[in-house]
Design a protein around this motif. Structure first.
Motif, PDB file in Angstrom:
ATOM      1  N   LEU A 713      28.141  46.574  36.609  1.00 19.30           N
ATOM      2  CA  LEU A 713      29.439  47.050  37.096  1.00 19.30           C
ATOM      3  C   LEU A 713      29.280  48.328  37.923  1.00 19.30           C
ATOM      4  N   VAL A 714      28.423  49.225  37.454  1.00 17.26           N
ATOM      5  CA  VAL A 714      28.150  50.459  38.206  1.00 17.26           C
ATOM      6  C   VAL A 714      27.611  50.111  39.589  1.00 17.26           C
ATOM      7  N   HIS A 715      26.655  49.178  39.629  1.00 10.13           N
ATOM      8  CA  HIS A 715      26.046  48.776  40.905  1.00 10.13           C
ATOM      9  C   HIS A 715      27.101  48.230  41.864  1.00 10.13           C
ATOM     10  N   PHE A 716      28.006  47.409  41.343  1.00  7.07           N
ATOM     11  CA  PHE A 716      29.055  46.811  42.176  1.00  7.07           C
ATOM     12  C   PHE A 716      29.970  47.889  42.755  1.00  7.07           C
ATOM     13  N   PHE A 717      30.475  48.752  41.900  1.00 14.11           N
ATOM     14  CA  PHE A 717      31.437  49.759  42.374  1.00 14.11           C
ATOM     15  C   PHE A 717      30.787  50.813  43.270  1.00 14.11           C
ATOM     16  N   GLU A 718      29.530  51.127  43.023  1.00 15.23           N
ATOM     17  CA  GLU A 718      28.836  52.062  43.924  1.00 15.23           C
ATOM     18  C   GLU A 718      28.617  51.426  45.289  1.00 15.23           C
ATOM     19  N   LYS A 719      28.280  50.129  45.267  1.00  9.63           N
ATOM     20  CA  LYS A 719      28.074  49.415  46.525  1.00  9.63           C
ATOM     21  C   LYS A 719      29.380  49.310  47.308  1.00  9.63           C
ATOM     22  N   CYS A 720      30.492  49.062  46.602  1.00  7.13           N
ATOM     23  CA  CYS A 720      31.804  48.987  47.256  1.00  7.13           C
ATOM     24  C   CYS A 720      32.213  50.350  47.826  1.00  7.13           C
ATOM     25  N   LYS A 721      31.824  51.411  47.116  1.00  9.11           N
ATOM     26  CA  LYS A 721      32.151  52.765  47.580  1.00  9.11           C
ATOM     27  C   LYS A 721      31.409  53.078  48.872  1.00  9.11           C
ATOM     28  N   ALA A 722      30.152  52.626  48.933  1.00  9.46           N
ATOM     29  CA  ALA A 722      29.344  52.864  50.133  1.00  9.46           C
ATOM     30  C   ALA A 722      29.733  51.915  51.269  1.00  9.46           C
ATOM     31  N   ASP A 723      30.131  50.694  50.907  1.00  7.21           N
ATOM     32  CA  ASP A 723      30.478  49.687  51.911  1.00  7.21           C
ATOM     33  C   ASP A 723      31.695  48.896  51.440  1.00  7.21           C
ATOM     34  N   PRO A 724      32.921  49.329  51.791  1.00  8.40           N
ATOM     35  CA  PRO A 724      34.147  48.673  51.309  1.00  8.40           C
ATOM     36  C   PRO A 724      34.218  47.180  51.627  1.00  8.40           C
ATOM     37  N   SER A 725      33.485  46.723  52.651  1.00  6.07           N
ATOM     38  CA  SER A 725      33.537  45.293  53.002  1.00  6.07           C
ATOM     39  C   SER A 725      32.908  44.425  51.913  1.00  6.07           C
ATOM     40  N   TYR A 726      32.073  45.028  51.057  1.00  6.32           N
ATOM     41  CA  TYR A 726      31.417  44.261  49.996  1.00  6.32           C
ATOM     42  C   TYR A 726      32.457  43.747  48.988  1.00  6.32           C
ATOM     43  N   TRP A 727      33.454  44.565  48.707  1.00  2.80           N
ATOM     44  CA  TRP A 727      34.525  44.136  47.791  1.00  2.80           C
ATOM     45  C   TRP A 727      35.221  42.905  48.365  1.00  2.80           C
ATOM     46  N   TYR A 728      35.538  42.955  49.658  1.00  2.00           N
ATOM     47  CA  TYR A 728      36.222  41.832  50.314  1.00  2.00           C
ATOM     48  C   TYR A 728      35.340  40.586  50.325  1.00  2.00           C
ATOM     49  N   LYS A 729      34.057  40.767  50.478  1.00  2.00           N
ATOM     50  CA  LYS A 729      33.128  39.627  50.514  1.00  2.00           C
ATOM     51  C   LYS A 729      33.140  38.868  49.182  1.00  2.00           C
ATOM     52  N   ILE A 730      33.076  39.601  48.070  1.00  2.00           N
ATOM     53  CA  ILE A 730      33.087  38.955  46.757  1.00  2.00           C
ATOM     54  C   ILE A 730      34.461  38.354  46.473  1.00  2.00           C
ATOM     55  N   SER A 731      35.523  39.060  46.878  1.00  2.00           N
ATOM     56  CA  SER A 731      36.882  38.552  46.706  1.00  2.00           C
ATOM     57  C   SER A 731      37.048  37.210  47.424  1.00  2.00           C
ATOM     58  N   GLN A 732      36.621  37.131  48.670  1.00  2.00           N
ATOM     59  CA  GLN A 732      36.743  35.898  49.446  1.00  2.00           C
ATOM     60  C   GLN A 732      35.859  34.791  48.883  1.00  2.00           C
ATOM     61  N   GLY A 733      34.681  35.164  48.384  1.00  2.00           N
ATOM     62  CA  GLY A 733      33.789  34.181  47.768  1.00  2.00           C
ATOM     63  C   GLY A 733      34.428  33.522  46.560  1.00  2.00           C
ATOM     64  N   GLY A 734      35.152  34.317  45.758  1.00  2.00           N
ATOM     65  CA  GLY A 734      35.852  33.778  44.598  1.00  2.00           C
ATOM     66  C   GLY A 734      36.963  32.831  44.996  1.00  2.00           C
ATOM     67  N   LEU A 735      37.747  33.207  46.007  1.00  2.00           N
ATOM     68  CA  LEU A 735      38.843  32.351  46.487  1.00  2.00           C
ATOM     69  C   LEU A 735      38.324  31.016  46.997  1.00  2.00           C
ATOM     70  N   LYS A 736      37.235  31.060  47.740  1.00  2.00           N
ATOM     71  CA  LYS A 736      36.649  29.836  48.301  1.00  2.00           C
ATOM     72  C   LYS A 736      36.182  28.901  47.179  1.00  2.00           C
ATOM     73  N   ARG A 737      35.576  29.459  46.166  1.00  2.00           N
ATOM     74  CA  ARG A 737      35.084  28.667  45.036  1.00  2.00           C
ATOM     75  C   ARG A 737      36.241  27.945  44.322  1.00  2.00           C
ATOM     76  N   ILE A 738      37.347  28.648  44.122  1.00  2.00           N
ATOM     77  CA  ILE A 738      38.512  28.057  43.448  1.00  2.00           C
ATOM     78  C   ILE A 738      39.074  26.902  44.260  1.00  2.00           C
ATOM     79  N   GLN A 739      39.263  27.120  45.548  1.00  2.00           N
ATOM     80  CA  GLN A 739      39.872  26.093  46.405  1.00  2.00           C
ATOM     81  C   GLN A 739      39.038  24.823  46.464  1.00  2.00           C
ATOM     82  N   GLU A 740      37.730  24.960  46.324  1.00  2.00           N
ATOM     83  CA  GLU A 740      36.833  23.798  46.401  1.00  2.00           C
ATOM     84  C   GLU A 740      36.834  22.966  45.124  1.00  2.00           C
TER      85      GLU A 740
END
Length: 796
Positions: A713-740
């Motif tokens: 969890l620390v790794h995820f939030f630190e990575k999102c802090k350094a690169d906000p697009s990473y949060w969006y990438k995982i968010s979109q990945g989850g949405l795509k998985r559900i729709q499929e």
């Protein structure tokens, strides 16, 4: 390691490196008399310096060993070379003599370590494998859970090999009717030849007509040649069905058979059994024994009704379906509708919750009863339910779906009584949730009554026509973990009975049909026009109010931090206190995010012993780690619509959802969070490991290794802090998985097709299954009925 005859290969390998092998086996023996799990065995392997000298077979065997029974001079191993595949061997440590064990012999050794020698006393052995010869089984682990596909191949081959078997299909079509009216065929069709003749005449008549010609135009013509309603609503759809059946009669194949059976109008009356807990649509989630199963069933029913109506339209039928969710009526309804006999399901026209009370000789039982203590009420309850069903349907159901152990045993008794198709959904089999609950059943019996539950589970899973699971892991686990159903393959309740073949996970009755989330409630946070802004003030109050009361305890001082969020029942397996502890111990995680836990209900005194214990621990953790300021504990929230917006609100904080259960059969909250676009961390034990593609659509964590989970969890939030697009990438990945993969539309389509295929299979194999039915009746009468009488009735 590859499955095969482990015993022979291991014997050869031990002879090649006798000293090193003897060293490791001696260390296993030194663990002492008893049953030792794989973790202990692996620690011995990893520490042994002579390991490198050993040949690969020995190491592979020990790594595939799930448990070892030490009973000097023997070490007996339960080896699982692949999911669903088991071999049992015994090694005499000093002589390095290896022999294969029968399942019963291995279980007897386990019993002796717990209860001592049986001194030759007879032990009842249950063997359902003796009835598995009528339908072949796949042999590859990857085929587990694709039962319908395999069954269709078997059924079509049976029709193809002997044309006389086509009469079985004709009988099946003839016996089918809806609301007392003949469907598809009338009495003018008496044999396969006359059926083929009628179908060819119908084909000849329809071919020149416009494809959209209504059925009513040629209804009379069809009746004259022996065909009734149900083929379709217009010329095009009727012709498609006629071609499917003509192809089947000429050269049966599995794809055509599935398509045809899936389109027959088989189902109009459905019963869904779910006796325990507080089953209602409002203000119940979070009550004892009341969680994801309620949500699952309500969403299932809405999707099922919609699909049934869609199919009736295509079939050209004016049929009113009826779905009854049957649960327990609770006179002490504590502010819910659980005391109301009949309640319409929201968003449906033809689906109701029908509540039937538990009763004894003294009258109706008024108060809530734990799911572990319902057993003595279910026989009488089944009789009462059968009367209510007959009255409501003015006949019998077409399909009965059981849920959880109590619902499944009642569904089995009803399906047996009405002689209709049965579907089983376990949701969560307790045997894997409580390790060693079989071998130590006597110690747990007063609290959990597992002897009743495990016996009921065996009866239900062997009686049912087909089993739906949400994931592969539910059936057969993974490479390293045991599946819920797989744990019932072979086990023992010492002093009661031993199960040498309880269920075959390769049985084609198993089908993976994953549910979804209600898309009207759970939708992506990015859909601004659909967002429920009216709830935002309430949600802010819930999360950030400085007031501490029975609804929310502790405050969040820094509103700018993302929120790490979880929502579940407050019990041992859901492991909410485990999450709080590993959050509390990681100072960096506490700096990065706030933690919000929704679970338990501090607004009233709990009757659930596990919930009480978890509440006590939560208070202790808050005090020990001084969590106030970074942590918020919110009592269970019953408003699903607002909860949907709560997930999206957490998305606005760029937070994450975490599901830390020690084991989760499926993980509906995981699907809900991902459907809203919330990056999700979930247990690697059970269904979430299949829902989430690690690193792409979310992350799997090990709840038994809290420190590592916290670091992820620390790794995820630190990575999102350094690169906000990473949060969006995982968010979109989850949405795509559900729709499929995870929608209720896919689910309901498959459920109705399964009902057609397994209904036909039931008709075809009726005589072949007579022995199994008698065996189950005997187990029910002579064992189960005696066990339930040992469970004390509730004190009113």
């Amino acid at each position: 390691m590859a499955a095969g005859k482990v015993c022979e290969r291991l014997g050869e390998s031990l002879a090649t490196h006798p000293q090193q092998a003897k060293s490791i086996l001696s260390r296993i023996e030194s663990l002492g008399r008893g049953i030792h799990k794989s973790q202990k065995l692996l620690s011995i392997l990893d520490k042994d310096a002579g390991l490198q000298a050993l040949d690969g077979v020995v190491v592979d065997v020990l790594r595939a060993t799930q448990e070892a029974v030490v009973s000097s001079p023997l070490v007996a191993l339960a080896i699982r070379p692949a999911p669903g595949v088991w071999e049992y061997i015994a090694v005499e440590v000093q002589k390095l003599f290896v022999e294969e064990l029968q399942v019963a012999e291995y279980l007897r050794l386990k019993e002796e370590t717990v209860d001592g020698s049986s001194n030759g006393e007879f032990t009842l052995e249950l063997d359902f494998g003796a009835f598995n010869n009528s339908i072949p089984r796949p042999s590859l682990s990857k085929s587990i859970g694709n039962g319908m596909e395999f069954l269709n191949r078997h059924l079509s081959a049976k029709l193809f090999q002997d044309k006389e078997n086509l009469n079985l299909l004709l009988e099946f079509l003839h016996t089918h009717c809806q609301k007392g009216k003949s469907m598809l065929l009338n009495d003018k069709i008496q044999d396969v030849n006359s059926l083929q003749h009628a179908l060819r005449k119908a084909e000849e008549y329809l071919t020149p007509l416009p494809s959209d010609t209504p059925y009513s135009v040629f209804e009379k013509k069809f009746q004259e040649i022996g065909l009734e309603k149900g083929w379709g609503d217009n010329g095009e759809h009727v012709l498609e069905m006629i071609h499917l059946l003509l192809d089947l009669l000429q050269a049966p194949d599995p794809v055509t058979l599935e398509s045809f059976l899936g389109r027959i109008p088989l189902v109009s009356n459905v019963v869904i059994m779910t006796p325990h807990g507080y089953f209602a649509q409002d203000n119940v989630l979070g009550y004892p024994d009341t969680g994801g199963q309620v949500v699952y069933i309500l969403d299932q029913v809405r999707a099922l009704e919609e699909e049934m109506l869609h199919r009736y339209k295509l079939q050209g039928l004016n049929i009113t379906p009826r779905i009854l969710i049957i649960t327990r009526l609770l006179p002490d309804a504590v502010g819910t509708t659980c005391g109301q006999r009949l309640e319409k399901v929201y968003g449906t026209k033809y689906s109701d919750i029908l509540r039937v009370p538990f009763r004894t000789e003294k009258g109706i039982v008024r108060r809530w009863i734990s799911r572990f203590e319902v057993w003595p009420y279910l026989e009488t309850y089944t009789e009462d339910v059968a009367l209510e069903i007959t009255k409501e349907f003015q006949g019998k159901p077409d399909l009965i779906i059981g849920n959880y152990s109590d619902g499944n045993i009642v569904a089995s008794l009803l399906a047996h009584k009405f002689d209709v198709t049965q579907c089983t959904i376990a949701h969560a089999l307790e045997k894997t949730k409580y390790p060693d609950s079989d071998i130590n059943w006597k110690k747990l019996e007063d609290k959990y009554h597992f002897s009743c539950q495990f016996t009921a589970d065996l009866i239900a899973m062997n009686h049912t026509d087909f089993i739906i699971t949400s994931t592969f892991q539910e059936i057969a686990g993974s490479k390293d973990t045991l599946g819920q159903y797989e744990s019932h393959v072979a086990f023992t309740l010492p002093g009661l009975y031993r199960v040498v073949d309880g269920i075959d996970v390769f049985d084609p009755k198993f089908n993976i049909v994953s549910p979804g989330a209600d898309m009207s409630i759970y939708f992506p946070y990015t859909e601004e026009k659909r967002r429920l802004m009216k709830f935002h003030q309430e949600i802010e109050e819930l999360l950030y109010s400085p007031v501490e009361n029975a609804e929310h305890l502790c405050v969040l001082k820094d509103r700018n931090k993302p929120i790490l969020f979880t929502m579940a029942r407050l019990d041992r397996v859901k492991n909410l206190t485990g999450l709080v502890e590993f959050y509390a111990k990681n100072s960096r995680l506490r700096e990065l995010v706030n933690l919000v836990v929704v679970g338990g209900d501090r607004r009233k005194e709990s009757k659930d012993l596990e919930e009480k214990a978890e509440m006590k621990r939560m208070y202790e953790l808050i005090e020990k780690y001084k969590l106030n300021g970074q942590f918020r504990w919110i009592s269970s929230q019953m408003n699903r619509v607002r909860n949907g917006e709560l997930y999206r609100y957490i998305c606005d904080t760029k937070g994450a959802f975490v599901q830390p259960a020690l084991y989760e059969a499926f993980g509906l909250t995981v699907v809900e969070a991902m459907t809203c676009g919330l990056p999700t961390f979930a247990t690697c034990y059970g269904g979430p490991a299949e829902i989430i593609v690690h690193g792409k659509s979310g992350f799997n964590i090990d709840p038994y290794n809290g420190d590592l989970a916290a670091e992820a969890l620390v790794h995820f939030f630190e990575k999102c802090k350094a690169d906000p697009s990473y949060w969006y990438k995982i968010s979109q990945g989850g949405l795509k998985r559900i729709q499929e993969k995870y929608t209720w539309q896919i689910y309901s389509e498959k459920l109705l097709t399964l009902t057609g295929v397994y209904g036909f299979s039931k008709h075809v194999s009726n005589l072949e299954q007579r022995g199994r039915k008698r065996y189950i009746e005997m187990l029910h009468a002579l064992m189960y009925n005696k066990l339930v009488k040992t469970v004390p009735l509730a004190v009113e």
